[in-house]
Every structure is written in C-alpha cells, then in structure tokens.
Design an enzyme around this catalytic site. Sequence first.
Site, PDB file in Angstrom:
ATOM      1  N   ARG A 165      18.957 -30.043  -2.974  1.00  0.00           N
ATOM      2  CA  ARG A 165      19.129 -30.585  -4.336  1.00  0.00           C
ATOM      3  C   ARG A 165      20.593 -30.526  -4.788  1.00  0.00           C
ATOM      4  NH1 ARG A 165      14.685 -31.453  -2.806  1.00  0.00           N
ATOM      5  NH2 ARG A 165      12.726 -31.001  -3.858  1.00  0.00           N
ATOM      6  N   SER A 241      11.453 -31.170 -12.813  1.00  0.00           N
ATOM      7  CA  SER A 241      11.598 -29.738 -12.521  1.00  0.00           C
ATOM      8  C   SER A 241      12.780 -29.210 -13.314  1.00  0.00           C
ATOM      9  CB  SER A 241      11.884 -29.511 -11.036  1.00  0.00           C
ATOM     10  OG  SER A 241      10.812 -29.956 -10.264  1.00  0.00           O
ATOM     11  N   GLU A 337      17.881 -27.058 -12.962  1.00  0.00           N
ATOM     12  CA  GLU A 337      18.086 -28.206 -12.072  1.00  0.00           C
ATOM     13  C   GLU A 337      18.786 -29.394 -12.760  1.00  0.00           C
ATOM     14  OE1 GLU A 337      15.199 -29.435  -8.904  1.00  0.00           O
ATOM     15  OE2 GLU A 337      15.244 -31.301 -10.022  1.00  0.00           O
TER      16      GLU A 337
HETATM   17  P1  NAP Z   1       3.958 -27.721  -5.147  1.00  0.00           P
HETATM   18  O1  NAP Z   1       3.305 -28.643  -4.220  1.00  0.00           O
HETATM   19  O2  NAP Z   1       3.163 -27.014  -6.184  1.00  0.00           O
HETATM   20  O3  NAP Z   1       4.788 -26.631  -4.366  1.00  0.00           O
HETATM   21  C1  NAP Z   1       5.695 -25.763  -5.064  1.00  0.00           C
HETATM   22  C2  NAP Z   1       7.011 -25.738  -4.325  1.00  0.00           C
HETATM   23  O4  NAP Z   1       6.741 -25.250  -3.020  1.00  0.00           O
HETATM   24  C3  NAP Z   1       7.644 -27.088  -4.193  1.00  0.00           C
HETATM   25  O5  NAP Z   1       8.690 -27.200  -5.115  1.00  0.00           O
HETATM   26  C4  NAP Z   1       8.077 -27.179  -2.758  1.00  0.00           C
HETATM   27  O6  NAP Z   1       9.477 -27.115  -2.545  1.00  0.00           O
HETATM   28  C5  NAP Z   1       7.508 -25.940  -2.099  1.00  0.00           C
HETATM   29  N1  NAP Z   1       6.668 -26.351  -0.955  1.00  0.00           N
HETATM   30  C6  NAP Z   1       5.374 -26.730  -0.988  1.00  0.00           C
HETATM   31  N2  NAP Z   1       4.936 -26.984   0.254  1.00  0.00           N
HETATM   32  C7  NAP Z   1       5.996 -26.793   1.091  1.00  0.00           C
HETATM   33  C8  NAP Z   1       6.185 -26.902   2.489  1.00  0.00           C
HETATM   34  N3  NAP Z   1       5.187 -27.254   3.298  1.00  0.00           N
HETATM   35  N4  NAP Z   1       7.404 -26.624   2.997  1.00  0.00           N
HETATM   36  C9  NAP Z   1       8.419 -26.274   2.196  1.00  0.00           C
HETATM   37  N5  NAP Z   1       8.310 -26.144   0.871  1.00  0.00           N
HETATM   38  C10 NAP Z   1       7.107 -26.385   0.301  1.00  0.00           C
HETATM   39  O7  NAP Z   1       5.190 -28.462  -5.829  1.00  0.00           O
HETATM   40  P2  NAP Z   1       5.328 -29.369  -7.089  1.00  0.00           P
HETATM   41  O8  NAP Z   1       6.107 -28.627  -8.109  1.00  0.00           O
HETATM   42  O9  NAP Z   1       4.051 -30.017  -7.513  1.00  0.00           O
HETATM   43  O10 NAP Z   1       6.255 -30.467  -6.462  1.00  0.00           O
HETATM   44  C11 NAP Z   1       5.832 -31.220  -5.363  1.00  0.00           C
HETATM   45  C12 NAP Z   1       7.028 -31.899  -4.771  1.00  0.00           C
HETATM   46  O11 NAP Z   1       7.609 -32.806  -5.709  1.00  0.00           O
HETATM   47  C13 NAP Z   1       8.100 -30.920  -4.371  1.00  0.00           C
HETATM   48  O12 NAP Z   1       8.690 -31.337  -3.187  1.00  0.00           O
HETATM   49  C14 NAP Z   1       9.045 -30.984  -5.548  1.00  0.00           C
HETATM   50  O13 NAP Z   1      10.387 -30.697  -5.180  1.00  0.00           O
HETATM   51  C15 NAP Z   1       8.933 -32.415  -5.977  1.00  0.00           C
HETATM   52  N6  NAP Z   1       9.206 -32.555  -7.386  1.00  0.00           N
HETATM   53  C16 NAP Z   1      10.495 -32.686  -7.794  1.00  0.00           C
HETATM   54  C17 NAP Z   1      10.746 -32.789  -9.148  1.00  0.00           C
HETATM   55  C18 NAP Z   1      12.136 -32.907  -9.671  1.00  0.00           C
HETATM   56  O14 NAP Z   1      12.299 -33.106 -10.862  1.00  0.00           O
HETATM   57  N7  NAP Z   1      13.129 -32.745  -8.866  1.00  0.00           N
HETATM   58  C19 NAP Z   1       9.726 -32.751 -10.082  1.00  0.00           C
HETATM   59  C20 NAP Z   1       8.451 -32.575  -9.616  1.00  0.00           C
HETATM   60  C21 NAP Z   1       8.197 -32.479  -8.272  1.00  0.00           C
HETATM   61  P3  NAP Z   1      10.475 -28.365  -2.629  1.00  0.00           P
HETATM   62  O15 NAP Z   1      10.723 -28.578  -4.063  1.00  0.00           O
HETATM   63  O16 NAP Z   1      11.673 -27.856  -1.903  1.00  0.00           O
HETATM   64  O17 NAP Z   1       9.853 -29.528  -1.967  1.00  0.00           O
END
Ligand code: NAP
Length: 347
Positions: A165, A241, A337
Amino acid sequence: MNVQTNIPLSTLTTMKIGGNANYVADVTSKDELQQLYQNSKKLNQPVYVIGGGSNLIAHDEGFPGLIIHNKIGSITITDDNPTATTIVAGAGEIWDDLVKYTVDLELSGIEAMSGIPGTVGAAPVQNIGAYGQELADTFVSCEAYDTTTDTFVTLTWEDCKFSYRHSIFRGEATGRYIITSVTMSFNKTKPEPPFYDALDKYLTAKHIDPTTVTVQIIRDAVLDIRMNKLPDPRVLPNAGSFFKNAIVEKWKADDLLNTYSDMPTYPVDDQHTKIPAGWLIETCNLKGEVIHGMKVHDGNAVVLVNDAATGYADLAAAREQIIDTVRDKFQIVLEQEPLELTLIVQA
Ligand code: NAP
C-alpha cells in the site's frame, strides 16, 4: 476549462469532511494540466490533485489554492498477443470501469480489485490491493507530469518503488508527480486457486468449483462480498480501510498468538507477519462504537464511517482513541491509510 471558486472539500471527498478550496478545476488533457499548474506557479498558489477523493481526508480550514480534479480519460489497447494484452488507461478513468473493461475481455490481473472506489491515477499512489491482487502485479509504467522540471516523464515499475500500500508517490516523491496515464499488462490465463480466504469461502458457499472459476466469477464474487461488508460511500461517508494492516516482527506475532490463539496472521516474509487492523480494533470491542461522531463500521472494523463528526478534529480524536486503545492492548501502533490533504504540493 471550468474553474469554480469556494468549493467545500466535503463535497469532493467521500469522508465528507473539510472546509472550502479556493479554486477547483477539472482537467481533461495533459495540456490543460500543464497550463493550469504553470499558471498557479506564477501566482504562487498551492496546487493539489485529486481523483475520486475516496482515499483522502480534508481539513476544516480547507485549501488555500487550486484543487485539480484529474479527469484525463481514455482506455487503449496498445499491444495484444496470444498470452498478454497491454492497456494504457487515462488517470481520470474510474478504476472500476477499467476493471470491468478488462474482465469483459476475459483478461486477468485486476479482477479481484473490483469495486475499489477511485480513479486509475490514484491506484499507483498507494499501490491499491484487494483479495490477493495489487496494482504492482500488472503495472508496467505510468506517465506523469513532473512538477519540478515542467516535463512529462515515464516512470517504470522500478522507479515507483512499490511496497505494501505504498509507492514513491506517497513517500519520497510526494507532490512531485501528477500521474496522467497508467500502462498495465494483463494475461489471458484463468484465475487459479488457491484464492484469498474470503473468496475461497464465498466460492465454497456458492458451490462453485474453484477449477472452473473465470475472471467474471471473481469479479462478481468480490462485488458481492464488498457490498455485504463495506459501506457504500454514497450512503455512509467513509474512506475505505481507515487503517493499514499491521506488519509486525514475526516473534511479536508469535508472542501474541500465545494469548490470542484465534488471531489471524499472514506471513509477509521470513521475519514479518501481517495482522489485520480490523481484527485488532474488533478485539478491543470497538466494532459498532461511535467515537467522536465516527462509527467503527459494523461490517468491518477497519472502516470508519462519518456518522456525525462535526469536522476534522472529531475524526482526529476518534483516530487517536482507536490507535491508543489498540496500542495499550497489543503494543501495536496502527497507521492511517488515507492521505491527508495537507500534504500540499507547493507550486
Ligand atoms: P478480510 O477478508 O476480512 O481479511 C482481513 C485482512 O486479512 C485483509 O485486509 C487482508 O490483507 C488479510 N488477508 C485475508 N486473507 C489473506 C490471505 N490469504 N493472505 C494474506 N492476507 C490475507 O479483509 P477485508 O477487510 O474484508 O478486505 C478484503 C480485501 O479487500 C483485502 O485485500 C483488503 O485489503 C481489501 N480492501 C481494501 C480497502 C481499502 O480501502 N484499501 C477497503 C476494503 C477492502 P490485505 O489487506 O493485505 O489484502
């Protein structure tokens, strides 16, 4: 070129906080961008460039200069061979429109990043990522206006120094470059398991055989998961996020696992482990809480919703309270973030 005066930043950012910007202008071409920037420089007026305003926090005092709304468009295929397709997209294109375009062509590379708000030009800044894909995986290069030399330059993947990020655009080169287009390379192979945990669970629940998965299936799944977990910024103001996941030393995560055996952890490298910020916040019993008018989102504790914040001070107070609570419990310091609009590009 239409320049508007005294525009509330709360109307230009999805968190819906912020005082007035003196001037706001949409630019649709590189020439307009260069001309506006140089004019502002002559007038000694600060400039800040925004895309969708979905990862940006504005301040109550507003912005004493010009906000450039980057709307430079177009999506063009520049190379196509049996295994890969190269696409150049204008920085002002809506990110999810580009994802849809590539998925319609059955190209793989950004399908898991479906539904991320914002523009193409904002994507390299924080190396956006979701469900196991990140921009750096498909990024080839970008074209940018270099404000220090008044020229358009091409920045390669190496130049951008992508990490989790992060990139030079929000690091050492903050404010120097204005991205005008991004070149990406997509492949023509089908998505292959294993998929990210949340995706895997979704596919299993829907009885979808992982070996038959297409980019369209991944896009539909991600959009569905996001719809159920993430607040729509058009309804509940938020900036996605709000905190980055914590990357801690492996020994520290192992130590915490002795106490919190259900803590999700993901290896980053041999020595570092990722712990979801949302889990840390939820485990402090903050999920659903309204703190200084900011609500820790029920569906995903990593998101803060502007429920009734009266301004930036409320957001800052909520942020500090959450950071302090997590630090006191886990000795981990969360980082915000979204970018802050105070990172002024001085013209
Ligand atoms: P989630 O599925 O509840 O999981 C929580 C966190 O665990 C995620 O942020 C993700 O990291 C990490 N994770 C889950 N499975 C993983 C794996 N197999 N290997 C490595 N890391 C793992 O997450 P969530 O909050 O609903 O988000 C889902 C995805 O959407 C994530 O990738 C998240 O980054 C992305 N997202 C981004 C934003 C933003 O504003 N930037 C907002 C919402 C969601 P990572 O974040 O590193 O992937």
